[in-house]
Design an enzyme around this catalytic site. Structure first.
Site, PDB file in Angstrom:
ATOM      1  N   CYS A   2       0.801  -1.115  -0.028  1.00  0.00           N
ATOM      2  CA  CYS A   2       0.054   0.041  -0.011  1.00  0.00           C
ATOM      3  C   CYS A   2       0.873   1.103   0.001  1.00  0.00           C
ATOM      4  O   CYS A   2       2.076   1.334   0.161  1.00  0.00           O
ATOM      5  CB  CYS A   2      -0.982  -0.009   1.451  1.00  0.00           C
ATOM      6  N   ARG A  27       1.681   1.808  -6.037  1.00  0.00           N
ATOM      7  CA  ARG A  27       1.804   0.952  -5.182  1.00  0.00           C
ATOM      8  C   ARG A  27       0.580  -0.117  -5.049  1.00  0.00           C
ATOM      9  O   ARG A  27       0.704  -0.844  -4.127  1.00  0.00           O
ATOM     10  CB  ARG A  27       2.329   1.430  -3.945  1.00  0.00           C
ATOM     11  N   TRP A  73      -3.809  -1.534  -1.240  1.00  0.00           N
ATOM     12  CA  TRP A  73      -3.817  -2.914  -2.092  1.00  0.00           C
ATOM     13  C   TRP A  73      -4.215  -3.858  -1.430  1.00  0.00           C
ATOM     14  O   TRP A  73      -3.500  -4.296  -0.579  1.00  0.00           O
ATOM     15  CB  TRP A  73      -2.078  -3.026  -2.596  1.00  0.00           C
ATOM     16  N   ASN A  99       0.533  -0.496   6.238  1.00  0.00           N
ATOM     17  CA  ASN A  99       0.772  -1.237   5.021  1.00  0.00           C
ATOM     18  C   ASN A  99       1.592  -2.688   5.658  1.00  0.00           C
ATOM     19  O   ASN A  99       2.552  -2.689   6.367  1.00  0.00           O
ATOM     20  CB  ASN A  99       2.017  -0.668   4.113  1.00  0.00           C
ATOM     21  N   GLY A 100       0.982  -3.870   5.171  1.00  0.00           N
ATOM     22  CA  GLY A 100       1.417  -5.081   5.786  1.00  0.00           C
ATOM     23  C   GLY A 100       0.327  -6.094   6.089  1.00  0.00           C
ATOM     24  O   GLY A 100      -0.717  -5.799   5.731  1.00  0.00           O
ATOM     25  N   GLU A 500       6.990 -21.751 -20.386  1.00  0.00           N
ATOM     26  CA  GLU A 500       6.982 -20.190 -19.946  1.00  0.00           C
ATOM     27  C   GLU A 500       8.254 -19.581 -20.305  1.00  0.00           C
ATOM     28  O   GLU A 500       7.870 -18.411 -20.597  1.00  0.00           O
ATOM     29  CB  GLU A 500       7.057 -20.519 -18.424  1.00  0.00           C
ATOM     30  N   LYS A 504       7.709 -16.038 -22.290  1.00  0.00           N
ATOM     31  CA  LYS A 504       8.443 -14.772 -21.878  1.00  0.00           C
ATOM     32  C   LYS A 504       9.367 -14.127 -22.843  1.00  0.00           C
ATOM     33  O   LYS A 504       9.207 -12.753 -23.282  1.00  0.00           O
ATOM     34  CB  LYS A 504       9.399 -14.998 -20.658  1.00  0.00           C
ATOM     35  N   GLU A 507       7.030 -12.680 -25.682  1.00  0.00           N
ATOM     36  CA  GLU A 507       6.013 -11.448 -25.494  1.00  0.00           C
ATOM     37  C   GLU A 507       6.736 -10.416 -25.444  1.00  0.00           C
ATOM     38  O   GLU A 507       6.212  -9.118 -25.426  1.00  0.00           O
ATOM     39  CB  GLU A 507       4.990 -11.737 -24.487  1.00  0.00           C
ATOM     40  N   HIS A 523       9.369 -36.697 -32.480  1.00  0.00           N
ATOM     41  CA  HIS A 523       8.221 -36.779 -33.243  1.00  0.00           C
ATOM     42  C   HIS A 523       7.918 -35.651 -34.061  1.00  0.00           C
ATOM     43  O   HIS A 523       6.859 -35.171 -34.461  1.00  0.00           O
ATOM     44  CB  HIS A 523       6.916 -37.065 -32.202  1.00  0.00           C
ATOM     45  N   LYS A 626      -1.983  -5.787 -19.700  1.00  0.00           N
ATOM     46  CA  LYS A 626      -1.670  -6.584 -18.534  1.00  0.00           C
ATOM     47  C   LYS A 626      -2.693  -7.370 -18.393  1.00  0.00           C
ATOM     48  O   LYS A 626      -2.496  -8.484 -17.721  1.00  0.00           O
ATOM     49  CB  LYS A 626      -1.337  -5.717 -17.526  1.00  0.00           C
TER      50      LYS A 626
HETATM   51  C1  AGP Z   1       2.095 -13.475 -19.155  1.00  0.00           C
HETATM   52  O1  AGP Z   1       3.468 -13.048 -18.930  1.00  0.00           O
HETATM   53  C2  AGP Z   1       1.124 -13.001 -19.931  1.00  0.00           C
HETATM   54  N1  AGP Z   1       1.042 -11.454 -19.394  1.00  0.00           N
HETATM   55  C3  AGP Z   1      -0.096 -13.508 -19.950  1.00  0.00           C
HETATM   56  O2  AGP Z   1      -0.116 -14.715 -20.397  1.00  0.00           O
HETATM   57  C4  AGP Z   1      -0.936 -13.831 -18.629  1.00  0.00           C
HETATM   58  O3  AGP Z   1      -0.346 -14.792 -17.796  1.00  0.00           O
HETATM   59  C5  AGP Z   1      -2.333 -14.173 -19.026  1.00  0.00           C
HETATM   60  O4  AGP Z   1      -3.023 -13.300 -19.736  1.00  0.00           O
HETATM   61  C6  AGP Z   1      -3.326 -14.464 -17.780  1.00  0.00           C
HETATM   62  O5  AGP Z   1      -3.424 -13.473 -17.065  1.00  0.00           O
HETATM   63  P1  AGP Z   1      -3.969 -13.653 -15.503  1.00  0.00           P
HETATM   64  O6  AGP Z   1      -3.280 -14.418 -14.588  1.00  0.00           O
HETATM   65  O7  AGP Z   1      -4.235 -12.194 -15.007  1.00  0.00           O
HETATM   66  O8  AGP Z   1      -5.462 -14.285 -15.735  1.00  0.00           O
END
Ligand code: AGP
Length: 631
Positions: A2, A27, A73, A99-100, A500, A504, A507, A523, A626
């Site tokens: 927070c 924050r 938060w 905050n905590g 994963e 990374k 993207e 395969h 995001k």
């Molecule tokens: C991951 O780096 C991406 N930003 C994206 O795949 C993300 O994980 C996905 O959109 C799911 O988001 P969420 O965890 O908020 O549901």
């Protein structure tokens, strides 16, 4: 995480407090509030961003040059006006922002309610202000705060004021940052220096166990036993942009480095050394009656959260001995799935707002599944849809590429797995008639979870150096930044890490990368291998499944024989696969299902470093948001 601001001086507190909150909004921003003291106390709180709070204050006078403010938060208690800070005591004399997480807030709340204190919010924070009220009789404010904090367990950064002592501001810290701003005749407190910049660059950083009492003539720093502590005044050199990122060039790198603390927050209060129980409120109460008869688990998620779910599916099926599958929510919700009675659905979402995951949760609810959620944003849509769940407490994740959320998701799922193993009726033999697996080594898992933050720290230090840029990850990134394709290979728990690591890189660097099961290479994809194809192989020695190391070693041999350039993620002291690799990244040993957390860190940093070398902004990659709240 927070945002907190406090002020005592000669100017109007209101604009200083609101201005400070705005500079802390990154924050956490689900609700906010302010309290200002002149003769009496004026206070207002509002759900939403600082702008909602300002609107609510527009027609109200807020006289006074002493005050505190907070942008929240949420950790305990939905985002709402009533749960927003400041929290006030029964008589409306004391105001507190925090905050905590106060870990023993439930027992303290019971005690205080028995003594007649009336609570209005669902937060852990409100317990503190009533505890201070309890100790205020016969004591001054700082003495009351000292006594209250000595009774509390957990992390706090607090600022407290009282209309009975309008020339005093008290602040204390244990685990959550607090910094004092010093200016002649004016004193400030904030959760970080961003809030202080327009007023002063002279600061004092409080350490854990320290508190400060300020009035208009000066300040005194002590411990909780009122023993004076001398503190050095430091000068801030950073500009605001750097401060919001904690001195890191991007939020993504900041959040990668926050992982040790974020994992500690996920663990906080839920697992304790030497105990073979976990403390998960979502597994208490009436859920116990529903869960033992669970006969299958369906994990639902998207993107990185889906990768965390794959790790959990592997773990849960192995331990709980019931069928566990992890589905991409977007596909699952449209394929007319069949949900048998006795299904537990676990949805995973950092934002708690992903449309496809939300849709899948709504579907399984209709089909009769019991729902748990693994969510970071408290009070988010998915968090409110499910029957219970485990919040990550990872703090806001600003970078579009999910990093600390992934580590905390795997951690939370490991804790949930322990909890479920205590509840599900595993006494019945398997359909095959074979007995279920023997009891799991609870203590060993809990001990490994508790030292996980330390091991994450060790990996960060071992592979990357922000200042010198001489770590192994920098070397690999410089050499391979112009490649057009990458392949990531893993098996078992580390197959999701291959996915994963590839995600990374894709993207944020915009390089095509594919994550693949190492076993599947023969395969078809083996045709891709040549000297232009960097191949990341996640190959820790797996004490639980030693065979998988040998098999991935032969996969690595096949890659090398065709000229593939291998980057190997291996355990310290590895002698086989590391001899086939052009670059070797070592990670500490841990339990097989926790290796994904350690193995992912170099891959997060590799993607970040290559993206930066290619001139991209890792925090805001093209075409991405995001939170994918659209389908
Ligand atoms: C991951 O780096 C991406 N930003 C994206 O795949 C993300 O994980 C996905 O959109 C799911 O988001 P969420 O965890 O908020 O549901």
């Amino acid at each position: 995480m927070c945002g907190i601001v406090g002020y005592i001086g000669t100017k109007e507190a209101k604009p200083i407090l609101l201005g400070g909150l705005k500079r802390l909004e990154y924050r956490g921003y689900d609700s906010a509030g302010i309290a200002v003291i002149d003769q009496a106390m004026s206070q207002v709180k509002s759900i939403g961003k600082i702008s909602s709070l300002e609107k609510k204050m527009a027609n109200q006078e807020f006289p006074g040059s002493l005050g505190i403010a907070h942008t929240r938060w949420a950790t305990h208690g939905q985002p709402s006006d009533i749960n927003a800070h400041p929290h006030i005591d029964c008589q409306g004399i004391i105001a507190l922002v925090h905050n905590g997480i106060i870990e023993n807030y439930q027992s303290l709340r019971q005690l205080l309610m028995q003594e007649g204190h009336e609570f209005v919010s669902e937060t852990d924070t409100e317990v503190l202000v009533h505890l201070i009220e309890k100790h205020y009789e016969g004591n001054n404010l700082e003495q009351a705060v000292q006594r209250a904090l000595l009774q509390s367990q957990g992390a706090y950064g607090i600022v407290v004021v009282s209309s009975s002592e309008p020339n005093k501001l008290v602040a204390a810290r244990n685990g959550s940052p607090l910094v004092l701003g010093i200016k002649k005749g004016e004193y400030f407190v904030a959760s970080d220096v961003a809030a202080l910049l327009p007023y002063t660059r002279q600061v004092i950083y409080l350490n854990d166990g320290e508190m400060v009492t300020m009035d208009r003539d000066g300040y005194k720093v002590t411990n909780l036993f009122n023993q004076k502590i001398d503190k050095e005044i430091e000068k801030i050199k950073w500009d605001l942009a750097m401060i919001e990122k904690g001195g890191f060039p991007h939020f993504m790198l900041k959040e990668i480095y926050e992982q040790p603390q974020a994992i500690s927050n996920t663990l906080s209060g839920r697992v304790k050394g030497g105990q073979n129980i976990v403390h998960l409120r979502s597994l208490d109460g009436d859920i116990i009656k529903k869960l033992p008869h669970i006969n299958s688990i369906k994990i639902l998620a998207c993107g990185t959260s889906w990768h965390a779910g794959l790790v959990a599916a592997f773990l849960m099926e192995k331990v709980l001995r019931i069928p566990v599958t992890c589905e991409q929510a977007s596909e699952f919700r449209y394929r007319s799935p069949v949900i048998q009675p006795g299904t537990l659905a676990i949805s995973i979402s950092q934002s708690g707002e992903t449309a496809d995951t939300k849709g899948a949760v709504e579907l399984v609810k209709e089909l009769g599944a019991y729902n748990l959620g693994i969510v970071n944003v408290v009070g988010s849509t998915i968090a409110r849809l499910v029957d219970g769940g485990v919040y990550l407490h990872a703090g806001p994740e600003i970078g579009v590429a999910s990093t600390k959320a992934f580590s905390c998701q795997v951690t939370a799922l490991s804790i949930l797995n322990l909890g479920l193993s205590k509840i599900l009726d595993r006494s019945q033999p398997l359909p095959s008639g074979k007995p279920r697996v023997p009891d799991i080594d609870f203590k060993k898992i809990v001990d490994e979870l508790l030292i996980l933050p330390e091991k994450v720290e060790q990996v960060l230090k071992g592979v990357y150096d922000i200042k010198s840029k001489r770590g192994i990850v920098h070397k690999i990134a410089e050499e391979l930044q112009d490649k057009n394709n990458f392949l990531y290979l893993g098996r078992g728990y580390n197959y999701p890490i291959a996915l994963e690591g590839a995600l990374k890189l894709k993207e944020i660097s915009y390089i095509h990368a594919e994550g693949y099961s190492a076993a599947e290479m023969k395969h078809g994809p083996i045709a891709l291998i040549d000297k232009e194809m960097p191949v990341v192989i996640i190959a820790p020695s797996d004490s639980e499944e030693p065979i998988s190391y040998d098999k991935i070693a032969s996969n690595a041999e096949v890659v090398r024989a065709r000229g593939g350039r291998i980057i190997a993620i291996v355990n310290e002291g590895d002698k086989i696969i590391s001899n086939m690799a052009e670059w070797v990244i070592e990670i500490p040993n841990t339990l097989a299902h926790l290796v994904p957390i350690l193995a992912t860190i170099p891959l997060q940093l590799l993607a970040y470093e290559i993206a930066v070398l290619r001139g991209n902004d890792p925090d805001m990659p093209r075409n991405l948001a995001k939170s994918v709240t659209v389908e």
